[in-house]
Scaffold this motif. Sequence first.
Motif, PDB file in Angstrom:
ATOM      1  N   LYS A 112       0.129  -9.882  -3.712  1.00 14.72           N
ATOM      2  CA  LYS A 112      -0.910 -10.594  -2.978  1.00 14.72           C
ATOM      3  C   LYS A 112      -0.264 -11.301  -1.783  1.00 14.72           C
ATOM      4  O   LYS A 112       0.548 -12.216  -1.966  1.00 14.72           O
ATOM      5  CB  LYS A 112      -1.613 -11.611  -3.873  1.00 14.72           C
ATOM      6  CG  LYS A 112      -2.535 -10.992  -4.899  1.00 14.72           C
ATOM      7  CD  LYS A 112      -3.289 -12.078  -5.667  1.00 14.72           C
ATOM      8  CE  LYS A 112      -4.270 -11.468  -6.656  1.00 14.72           C
ATOM      9  NZ  LYS A 112      -5.026 -12.507  -7.405  1.00 14.72           N
ATOM     10  N   GLU A 124       1.346   0.862   2.141  1.00 10.51           N
ATOM     11  CA  GLU A 124       0.802   0.431   3.430  1.00 10.51           C
ATOM     12  C   GLU A 124       0.203  -0.960   3.299  1.00 10.51           C
ATOM     13  O   GLU A 124      -0.436  -1.281   2.297  1.00 10.51           O
ATOM     14  CB  GLU A 124      -0.270   1.411   3.933  1.00 10.51           C
ATOM     15  CG  GLU A 124       0.283   2.721   4.433  1.00 10.51           C
ATOM     16  CD  GLU A 124      -0.772   3.544   5.142  1.00 10.51           C
ATOM     17  OE1 GLU A 124      -1.925   3.051   5.250  1.00 10.51           O
ATOM     18  OE2 GLU A 124      -0.471   4.669   5.575  1.00 10.51           O
ATOM     19  N   PHE A 125       0.414  -1.745   4.348  1.00 10.06           N
ATOM     20  CA  PHE A 125      -0.209  -3.058   4.407  1.00 10.06           C
ATOM     21  C   PHE A 125      -1.693  -2.879   4.735  1.00 10.06           C
ATOM     22  O   PHE A 125      -2.066  -2.064   5.578  1.00 10.06           O
ATOM     23  CB  PHE A 125       0.484  -3.912   5.469  1.00 10.06           C
ATOM     24  CG  PHE A 125      -0.022  -5.325   5.567  1.00 10.06           C
ATOM     25  CD1 PHE A 125       0.227  -6.230   4.552  1.00 10.06           C
ATOM     26  CD2 PHE A 125      -0.764  -5.734   6.660  1.00 10.06           C
ATOM     27  CE1 PHE A 125      -0.240  -7.523   4.638  1.00 10.06           C
ATOM     28  CE2 PHE A 125      -1.229  -7.024   6.751  1.00 10.06           C
ATOM     29  CZ  PHE A 125      -0.978  -7.921   5.730  1.00 10.06           C
ATOM     30  N   THR A 126      -2.535  -3.635   4.076  1.00  8.44           N
ATOM     31  CA  THR A 126      -3.977  -3.456   4.205  1.00  8.44           C
ATOM     32  C   THR A 126      -4.450  -3.757   5.630  1.00  8.44           C
ATOM     33  O   THR A 126      -4.047  -4.762   6.221  1.00  8.44           O
ATOM     34  CB  THR A 126      -4.719  -4.383   3.230  1.00  8.44           C
ATOM     35  OG1 THR A 126      -4.197  -4.174   1.920  1.00  8.44           O
ATOM     36  CG2 THR A 126      -6.210  -4.104   3.241  1.00  8.44           C
ATOM     37  N   THR A 177      -4.717 -10.453   0.952  1.00  4.03           N
ATOM     38  CA  THR A 177      -4.880  -9.022   0.710  1.00  4.03           C
ATOM     39  C   THR A 177      -3.906  -8.579  -0.374  1.00  4.03           C
ATOM     40  O   THR A 177      -2.877  -9.225  -0.624  1.00  4.03           O
ATOM     41  CB  THR A 177      -4.623  -8.217   1.993  1.00  4.03           C
ATOM     42  OG1 THR A 177      -3.297  -8.494   2.459  1.00  4.03           O
ATOM     43  CG2 THR A 177      -5.622  -8.582   3.078  1.00  4.03           C
ATOM     44  N   THR A 196      -1.424  -5.613  -1.544  1.00  5.11           N
ATOM     45  CA  THR A 196      -0.657  -4.448  -1.081  1.00  5.11           C
ATOM     46  C   THR A 196      -0.031  -3.773  -2.298  1.00  5.11           C
ATOM     47  O   THR A 196       0.702  -4.418  -3.078  1.00  5.11           O
ATOM     48  CB  THR A 196       0.434  -4.871  -0.097  1.00  5.11           C
ATOM     49  OG1 THR A 196      -0.176  -5.500   1.030  1.00  5.11           O
ATOM     50  CG2 THR A 196       1.241  -3.675   0.372  1.00  5.11           C
ATOM     51  N   THR A 197      -0.300  -2.488  -2.478  1.00  2.00           N
ATOM     52  CA  THR A 197       0.210  -1.728  -3.628  1.00  2.00           C
ATOM     53  C   THR A 197       1.439  -0.929  -3.205  1.00  2.00           C
ATOM     54  O   THR A 197       1.388  -0.166  -2.223  1.00  2.00           O
ATOM     55  CB  THR A 197      -0.873  -0.781  -4.169  1.00  2.00           C
ATOM     56  OG1 THR A 197      -2.031  -1.547  -4.533  1.00  2.00           O
ATOM     57  CG2 THR A 197      -0.361  -0.022  -5.375  1.00  2.00           C
ATOM     58  N   GLU A 200       2.065  -4.661  -7.357  1.00  2.00           N
ATOM     59  CA  GLU A 200       0.964  -5.147  -6.521  1.00  2.00           C
ATOM     60  C   GLU A 200       1.295  -6.563  -6.050  1.00  2.00           C
ATOM     61  O   GLU A 200       1.570  -7.444  -6.879  1.00  2.00           O
ATOM     62  CB  GLU A 200      -0.355  -5.135  -7.294  1.00  2.00           C
ATOM     63  CG  GLU A 200      -0.845  -3.727  -7.618  1.00  2.00           C
ATOM     64  CD  GLU A 200      -2.188  -3.741  -8.321  1.00  2.00           C
ATOM     65  OE1 GLU A 200      -2.631  -4.852  -8.713  1.00  2.00           O
ATOM     66  OE2 GLU A 200      -2.788  -2.671  -8.493  1.00  2.00           O
ATOM     67  N   PHE A 238      -7.258  -4.953   8.272  1.00  4.27           N
ATOM     68  CA  PHE A 238      -8.432  -5.830   8.260  1.00  4.27           C
ATOM     69  C   PHE A 238      -8.504  -6.585   9.578  1.00  4.27           C
ATOM     70  O   PHE A 238      -7.541  -6.644  10.337  1.00  4.27           O
ATOM     71  CB  PHE A 238      -8.379  -6.817   7.081  1.00  4.27           C
ATOM     72  CG  PHE A 238      -7.222  -7.782   7.137  1.00  4.27           C
ATOM     73  CD1 PHE A 238      -7.385  -9.065   7.641  1.00  4.27           C
ATOM     74  CD2 PHE A 238      -5.956  -7.409   6.695  1.00  4.27           C
ATOM     75  CE1 PHE A 238      -6.323  -9.951   7.707  1.00  4.27           C
ATOM     76  CE2 PHE A 238      -4.896  -8.290   6.739  1.00  4.27           C
ATOM     77  CZ  PHE A 238      -5.073  -9.563   7.255  1.00  4.27           C
TER      78      PHE A 238
END
Length: 576
Positions: free
Chosen positions: A447, A480-482, A494, A496-497, A445, A484
């Motif tokens: 940030k 995938e990039f979040t 954000t 990103t996983t 994960e 928003f």
Amino acid sequence: MGGDDSSQGSPKSTDVFITDKNIRKTKHLSIDTNDSVPQSPRSSGGFTNASRFSGGFTNASRYSVDSQRPKPPPPGTYLVQIPKEQIYRIPPPENARRYEYLSRRKPNRSACRRCCCYSLAALLVLATLAAALVGIFFLVFRPHKPTFSVSEVSVAGINLTSSTSLISPLIEVKVRSENVNEKLGLIYGGGSAAEIFYDGAKLGDGEFTAFDQPAENVTVTVTTLRGSRIQLTSSRLEDLKESEKKGKVPFDLRIKAPFKFKVSAVTMWTMAVTVDCKLTVDKLTSSATVLTENCNTDVLKTDKTIPKTKHLSIDTNDSVPHSPRSSGGFTNASRLSVDSQRPKPPSPGTYLVQIPREQIYRVPPPENARRYEDLSRRKPNRSACRRCCCYSLTVLLVLVTLAAVLVGIFFLVFRPHKPMFSVSGVSVAGINLTSSTSMISPLVEVKVRSENVNEKLGLIYGGGSAAEIFYHGVKLGDGEFTAFDQPPENVTVTVTTLRGSRIQLTSSRLEDLKESEKKGKVPFDLRIKAPFKFKVNAVTMWTMAVTVDCKLTVDKLTSSATVITENCVTEGIILL
């Protein structure tokens, strides 16, 4: 011309003197055209209409010519009887409507209108070309204004212990100029100005140093500001003494520097940047230290207006001649001035007109004969196809130039910048290096800190993004990039996983990973491709994509890992 027979009765037909009687006559239906100018006939003798025939006749019918044309008579002057109502029939029947339309046009107004239209068209073309060039320049080079800061200040000539309130300051300021453009150099020229103030009172002025600055460069220059016998009020002098005692003396530095963008050996037009720096020093000596400084670079302004371009007058020669008018008959289609008041035609009758033999075949004047012949050979279908192609190309050109103008205006008004990215935290799971197997299923994960530096443009990150993480070229996971929405001048963090399943590591790579964790420096490579749109209020632009490549190092492979170093590079924006 002569009117010898005008006193006799008006015959209904025309008598023509001919020298060859071996011409076969073929009667066709008569064609009646009510044109204002007579047609020019061609034959071995004189005739009075635009139809072609080889012998004499008494009406306006069209006669065919034998395959063997008789020899023309010897040069001379012939008498041709022309009915008065046929004198004005120069154009053939198929061109009568066009000729009538052109006859109604007023030459002066038409010429003036064409001149205005061509001038406006030329001006429009120049304006759209300039806008297209500016748009291309902004799209390719993406110019940014330079940034400034103050690194050092040296003060002399201000003696606050003297009994007089007159001072002659000598202040030297080290200005740090940064060119953030990747492809554009800067040329700072003469005509600059620098001033320094204390509480609104001007203490000195001078010139900003002229120099050339390459792309992505930082240059420090020394600007000397001098003042002579500056009179300070008693209250301002007391304030200055009090500020020095507190160790916080505020100054206001203002710089106006003209400069030009430079691409290789090509320089652009002159512009000017205005800088306003609020700075504070601890004392009024040559060893003063800058405590705080804040420099604002104002909007770029054009320093010199572009001179107006003189246009050459445009002369247009119409392909179809204007209708000449006169009170009598004539034998060519040249353009003549129209009388303001057309004289009344003579009374109906038959008139004798003397026509020199060498002028019988010259409907247009000699200088326009070739053009008239070319226009006569034109095929309507080819002309229509050509017009269709021209109109299509014109519409396409207008659309392209309009798009270029809109893009240029967009870049000039909003000055879009690409977003900036950085990594603030990393959590690692699923990597067990003590296991006997070399298969891992990482769960990472990250940030990601996204910064929108645009002042007027928001960003909308949508779907279709991709994020991947690598260790020495081996892909450990993706995601995938979040998505928003981000308003102007905003920072958003954000998570990103990134997941990987049963990743097989080689023994050598597994040993490297274990050694890196022992040292407390595990390097990763994060790659993100994020599509986004610029947003102005409720209006969104076309979709673009930004590619981010982050080199980061963590201390351990756990959920509480700490980011030791990170460096994110935002690569070029591409259109989707």
